[in-house]
Scaffold this motif. Sequence first.
Motif, PDB file in Angstrom:
ATOM      1  N   VAL A 310       0.929  -1.231  -0.024  1.00  0.00           N
ATOM      2  CA  VAL A 310      -0.038  -0.005   0.007  1.00  0.00           C
ATOM      3  C   VAL A 310       0.790   1.244  -0.090  1.00  0.00           C
ATOM      4  O   VAL A 310       1.833   1.366   0.655  1.00  0.00           O
ATOM      5  CB  VAL A 310      -0.896   0.061   1.389  1.00  0.00           C
ATOM      6  N   LYS A 311       0.638   2.195  -0.899  1.00  0.00           N
ATOM      7  CA  LYS A 311       1.463   3.546  -1.011  1.00  0.00           C
ATOM      8  C   LYS A 311       0.459   4.613  -1.071  1.00  0.00           C
ATOM      9  O   LYS A 311      -0.873   4.469  -1.485  1.00  0.00           O
ATOM     10  CB  LYS A 311       2.286   3.335  -2.349  1.00  0.00           C
ATOM     11  N   ASN A 312       0.756   5.666  -0.907  1.00  0.00           N
ATOM     12  CA  ASN A 312      -0.030   7.257  -0.956  1.00  0.00           C
ATOM     13  C   ASN A 312      -1.206   7.001   0.095  1.00  0.00           C
ATOM     14  O   ASN A 312      -2.101   7.799  -0.438  1.00  0.00           O
ATOM     15  CB  ASN A 312      -0.395   7.296  -2.376  1.00  0.00           C
ATOM     16  N   SER A 313      -1.557   6.272   0.997  1.00  0.00           N
ATOM     17  CA  SER A 313      -2.402   6.455   2.097  1.00  0.00           C
ATOM     18  C   SER A 313      -2.141   7.812   2.701  1.00  0.00           C
ATOM     19  O   SER A 313      -0.715   8.138   3.013  1.00  0.00           O
ATOM     20  CB  SER A 313      -2.338   5.324   2.789  1.00  0.00           C
ATOM     21  N   VAL A 314      -2.942   8.292   3.445  1.00  0.00           N
ATOM     22  CA  VAL A 314      -2.764   9.674   4.273  1.00  0.00           C
ATOM     23  C   VAL A 314      -2.219   8.984   5.659  1.00  0.00           C
ATOM     24  O   VAL A 314      -2.104  10.075   6.413  1.00  0.00           O
ATOM     25  CB  VAL A 314      -4.184  10.540   4.205  1.00  0.00           C
ATOM     26  N   LYS A 315      -2.265   7.989   6.054  1.00  0.00           N
ATOM     27  CA  LYS A 315      -1.821   7.494   7.300  1.00  0.00           C
ATOM     28  C   LYS A 315      -0.484   7.862   7.551  1.00  0.00           C
ATOM     29  O   LYS A 315       0.355   7.755   6.773  1.00  0.00           O
ATOM     30  CB  LYS A 315      -1.994   5.911   7.415  1.00  0.00           C
ATOM     31  N   LYS A 316      -0.012   8.452   8.647  1.00  0.00           N
ATOM     32  CA  LYS A 316       1.257   8.967   8.973  1.00  0.00           C
ATOM     33  C   LYS A 316       2.166   8.054   9.719  1.00  0.00           C
ATOM     34  O   LYS A 316       3.576   8.025   9.329  1.00  0.00           O
ATOM     35  CB  LYS A 316       1.283  10.281   9.738  1.00  0.00           C
ATOM     36  N   GLU A 317       1.596   7.222  10.443  1.00  0.00           N
ATOM     37  CA  GLU A 317       2.185   6.146  11.297  1.00  0.00           C
ATOM     38  C   GLU A 317       2.826   4.926  10.214  1.00  0.00           C
ATOM     39  O   GLU A 317       2.320   4.782   9.409  1.00  0.00           O
ATOM     40  CB  GLU A 317       1.456   5.607  12.386  1.00  0.00           C
ATOM     41  N   THR A 318       3.861   4.617  10.903  1.00  0.00           N
ATOM     42  CA  THR A 318       4.712   3.273   9.840  1.00  0.00           C
ATOM     43  C   THR A 318       4.284   2.056  10.478  1.00  0.00           C
ATOM     44  O   THR A 318       3.738   2.056  11.623  1.00  0.00           O
ATOM     45  CB  THR A 318       6.135   3.495  10.015  1.00  0.00           C
ATOM     46  N   LEU A 319       3.815   1.291   9.494  1.00  0.00           N
ATOM     47  CA  LEU A 319       3.350   0.016   9.852  1.00  0.00           C
ATOM     48  C   LEU A 319       4.564  -0.865  10.658  1.00  0.00           C
ATOM     49  O   LEU A 319       5.655  -0.906  10.029  1.00  0.00           O
ATOM     50  CB  LEU A 319       2.846  -0.928   8.392  1.00  0.00           C
ATOM     51  N   ASP A 320       4.149  -1.224  11.956  1.00  0.00           N
ATOM     52  CA  ASP A 320       5.047  -2.250  12.597  1.00  0.00           C
ATOM     53  C   ASP A 320       5.233  -3.385  11.917  1.00  0.00           C
ATOM     54  O   ASP A 320       4.415  -4.047  11.551  1.00  0.00           O
ATOM     55  CB  ASP A 320       4.249  -2.344  13.996  1.00  0.00           C
ATOM     56  N   PRO A 321       6.565  -3.683  11.806  1.00  0.00           N
ATOM     57  CA  PRO A 321       6.955  -4.935  11.124  1.00  0.00           C
ATOM     58  C   PRO A 321       6.467  -5.935  11.837  1.00  0.00           C
ATOM     59  O   PRO A 321       6.431  -7.294  11.272  1.00  0.00           O
ATOM     60  CB  PRO A 321       8.336  -4.783  11.097  1.00  0.00           C
ATOM     61  N   ALA A 322       6.243  -5.953  13.089  1.00  0.00           N
ATOM     62  CA  ALA A 322       5.610  -7.289  13.915  1.00  0.00           C
ATOM     63  C   ALA A 322       4.023  -7.323  13.697  1.00  0.00           C
ATOM     64  O   ALA A 322       3.621  -8.124  14.382  1.00  0.00           O
ATOM     65  CB  ALA A 322       6.120  -6.976  15.500  1.00  0.00           C
ATOM     66  N   ASN A 323       3.376  -6.510  13.200  1.00  0.00           N
ATOM     67  CA  ASN A 323       1.908  -6.384  12.771  1.00  0.00           C
ATOM     68  C   ASN A 323       1.704  -7.250  11.504  1.00  0.00           C
ATOM     69  O   ASN A 323       1.829  -6.663  10.486  1.00  0.00           O
ATOM     70  CB  ASN A 323       1.494  -5.214  12.520  1.00  0.00           C
ATOM     71  N   GLY A 324       1.468  -8.458  12.016  1.00  0.00           N
ATOM     72  CA  GLY A 324       1.099  -9.569  10.893  1.00  0.00           C
ATOM     73  C   GLY A 324       2.637  -9.959  10.268  1.00  0.00           C
ATOM     74  O   GLY A 324       3.668  -9.965  11.042  1.00  0.00           O
ATOM     75  N   LEU A 325       2.716 -10.351   9.033  1.00  0.00           N
ATOM     76  CA  LEU A 325       4.044 -10.748   8.350  1.00  0.00           C
ATOM     77  C   LEU A 325       4.321  -9.739   7.500  1.00  0.00           C
ATOM     78  O   LEU A 325       4.575  -9.589   6.600  1.00  0.00           O
ATOM     79  CB  LEU A 325       3.779 -12.066   7.589  1.00  0.00           C
ATOM     80  N   SER A 326       4.575  -8.547   8.403  1.00  0.00           N
ATOM     81  CA  SER A 326       5.193  -7.464   7.688  1.00  0.00           C
ATOM     82  C   SER A 326       6.798  -7.003   7.810  1.00  0.00           C
ATOM     83  O   SER A 326       7.306  -5.830   7.747  1.00  0.00           O
ATOM     84  CB  SER A 326       4.570  -6.217   8.217  1.00  0.00           C
ATOM     85  N   GLY A 327       7.516  -8.213   7.951  1.00  0.00           N
ATOM     86  CA  GLY A 327       8.784  -7.946   8.213  1.00  0.00           C
ATOM     87  C   GLY A 327       9.696  -7.546   6.840  1.00  0.00           C
ATOM     88  O   GLY A 327      10.648  -7.243   6.902  1.00  0.00           O
ATOM     89  N   TRP A 328       8.910  -7.395   5.792  1.00  0.00           N
ATOM     90  CA  TRP A 328       9.388  -6.928   4.491  1.00  0.00           C
ATOM     91  C   TRP A 328       9.756  -5.338   4.523  1.00  0.00           C
ATOM     92  O   TRP A 328      10.477  -4.929   3.906  1.00  0.00           O
ATOM     93  CB  TRP A 328       8.650  -7.200   3.381  1.00  0.00           C
ATOM     94  N   ASN A 329       9.261  -4.827   5.603  1.00  0.00           N
ATOM     95  CA  ASN A 329       9.459  -3.299   5.847  1.00  0.00           C
ATOM     96  C   ASN A 329      10.655  -3.146   6.704  1.00  0.00           C
ATOM     97  O   ASN A 329      11.101  -1.958   7.047  1.00  0.00           O
ATOM     98  CB  ASN A 329       8.307  -2.772   6.742  1.00  0.00           C
ATOM     99  N   VAL A 330      11.662  -4.143   7.172  1.00  0.00           N
ATOM    100  CA  VAL A 330      12.852  -4.185   7.907  1.00  0.00           C
ATOM    101  C   VAL A 330      13.770  -4.256   6.618  1.00  0.00           C
ATOM    102  O   VAL A 330      14.016  -5.317   6.238  1.00  0.00           O
ATOM    103  CB  VAL A 330      12.748  -5.153   8.878  1.00  0.00           C
ATOM    104  N   PRO A 331      14.775  -3.344   6.686  1.00  0.00           N
ATOM    105  CA  PRO A 331      15.898  -3.354   5.753  1.00  0.00           C
ATOM    106  C   PRO A 331      16.616  -4.601   6.154  1.00  0.00           C
ATOM    107  O   PRO A 331      16.787  -4.882   7.236  1.00  0.00           O
ATOM    108  CB  PRO A 331      16.781  -2.014   6.047  1.00  0.00           C
ATOM    109  N   TRP A 332      17.059  -5.314   5.043  1.00  0.00           N
ATOM    110  CA  TRP A 332      18.007  -6.456   5.042  1.00  0.00           C
ATOM    111  C   TRP A 332      19.156  -6.351   6.046  1.00  0.00           C
ATOM    112  O   TRP A 332      19.494  -7.293   6.918  1.00  0.00           O
ATOM    113  CB  TRP A 332      18.642  -6.884   3.821  1.00  0.00           C
ATOM    114  N   SER A 333      19.661  -5.216   6.252  1.00  0.00           N
ATOM    115  CA  SER A 333      20.986  -4.850   7.089  1.00  0.00           C
ATOM    116  C   SER A 333      20.415  -5.030   8.513  1.00  0.00           C
ATOM    117  O   SER A 333      21.272  -5.015   9.329  1.00  0.00           O
ATOM    118  CB  SER A 333      21.509  -3.579   6.729  1.00  0.00           C
ATOM    119  N   LYS A 334      19.088  -4.852   8.897  1.00  0.00           N
ATOM    120  CA  LYS A 334      18.738  -4.869  10.072  1.00  0.00           C
ATOM    121  C   LYS A 334      17.909  -5.816  10.605  1.00  0.00           C
ATOM    122  O   LYS A 334      17.507  -6.144  11.509  1.00  0.00           O
ATOM    123  CB  LYS A 334      18.013  -3.575  10.357  1.00  0.00           C
ATOM    124  N   TRP A 335      17.890  -6.783   9.566  1.00  0.00           N
ATOM    125  CA  TRP A 335      16.852  -8.052   9.827  1.00  0.00           C
ATOM    126  C   TRP A 335      17.766  -9.170  10.521  1.00  0.00           C
ATOM    127  O   TRP A 335      18.914  -9.260  10.302  1.00  0.00           O
ATOM    128  CB  TRP A 335      16.406  -8.599   8.317  1.00  0.00           C
TER     129      TRP A 335
END
Length: 335
Positions: A310-335
């Motif tokens: 999802v892009k261009n939503s007006v929501k300002k908060e960042t999706l928590d990578p722990a919320n569901g299977l959202s780990g793709w939002n963590v850079p590989w260098s920090k994974w």
Amino acid sequence: MDVAPGALKIGATGGKLTTVKVSDKSGKEVPGTIAADGSSWTPSAGLAVGTAYQVSAMAADANGAVATADSSFTTLTPAALAKASDNVDDNATYGVGMIVSVEFSKDVANKDAVAKGITFETDNGTAVKGHWFDDRRLDFRPEEYWKPGTKVTVQYRLKSVEIAPGVYGTDRDEPFTIGRSKVSTVDAAAHRMTVAENGASSDIDITSGSDEHPTWNGTMVVMSKEGTVRMQSSTLPGMTGSPYDLQVPHSMRLTTTGTYVHGNYWSGGAFGEDNVSHGCVGLRDVKGGGDSTTMGKFYADSLVGDVVIVKNSVKKETLDPANGLSGWNVPWSKW
């Protein structure tokens, strides 16, 4: 005597070890190495718990005198076991964004040892790495989306790993396969979703979260296909607008907190024109769900593990990578 699986060390006094053989009752030898100075021998891997072993060692002193010694011991029986549950079914097929999420029944103290005890065998050499979200949750993914057709086996080798003091795991294998590639990108501002599947793409009119209840931006993964789900406004924190109590067809969960992509039969002409949902992504459907509707077809062709961006939503908060299977939002260098 009872010995912890990782605590075995055989030593020699007044001489140097020359040979050491440690084997279980079936005769299987334990690999290990003698220290450079000959003072000790240590196994190269942890021993099995609750297992009897025989030891035969030989040492020589400075004058060449040789001595042998035989002994036996049993590794301790764990005081408790920690169950490692995950979201993988044997021989199932998943989308290219699949993240294997492991949840332990007890807090994990020895995280490095546990992470090393869970490995991924792939038929094309895809490397997989784990990331701890807390003391019980460990998620695994590759650096990039899986290649379609990849055959994967998750190998749990935790029987001899001390997860926490006195607590050990179990061993098992779980094979699964990665299916075709399907990545759907929602442009919330344009009210459109582009579906890229096996090199082809198509656009679908959608409605996403309103300004009052915007959809998360970020990369999400289909966690489950749940069919018809009852959705009630009374369960939504900070709910504004008219209350609702709906049986929502073709529902696919994207986050633990309740973001779905689902069928929508109540929003009239909003598709492609306006965002009116309470945070979910809605596609045209009929009450009760229809196989030939836009959402019915999308649902039938979807796999757990498919990617929804999802892009261009007006929501300002960042999706928590722990919320569901959202780990793709963590850079590989920090994974």
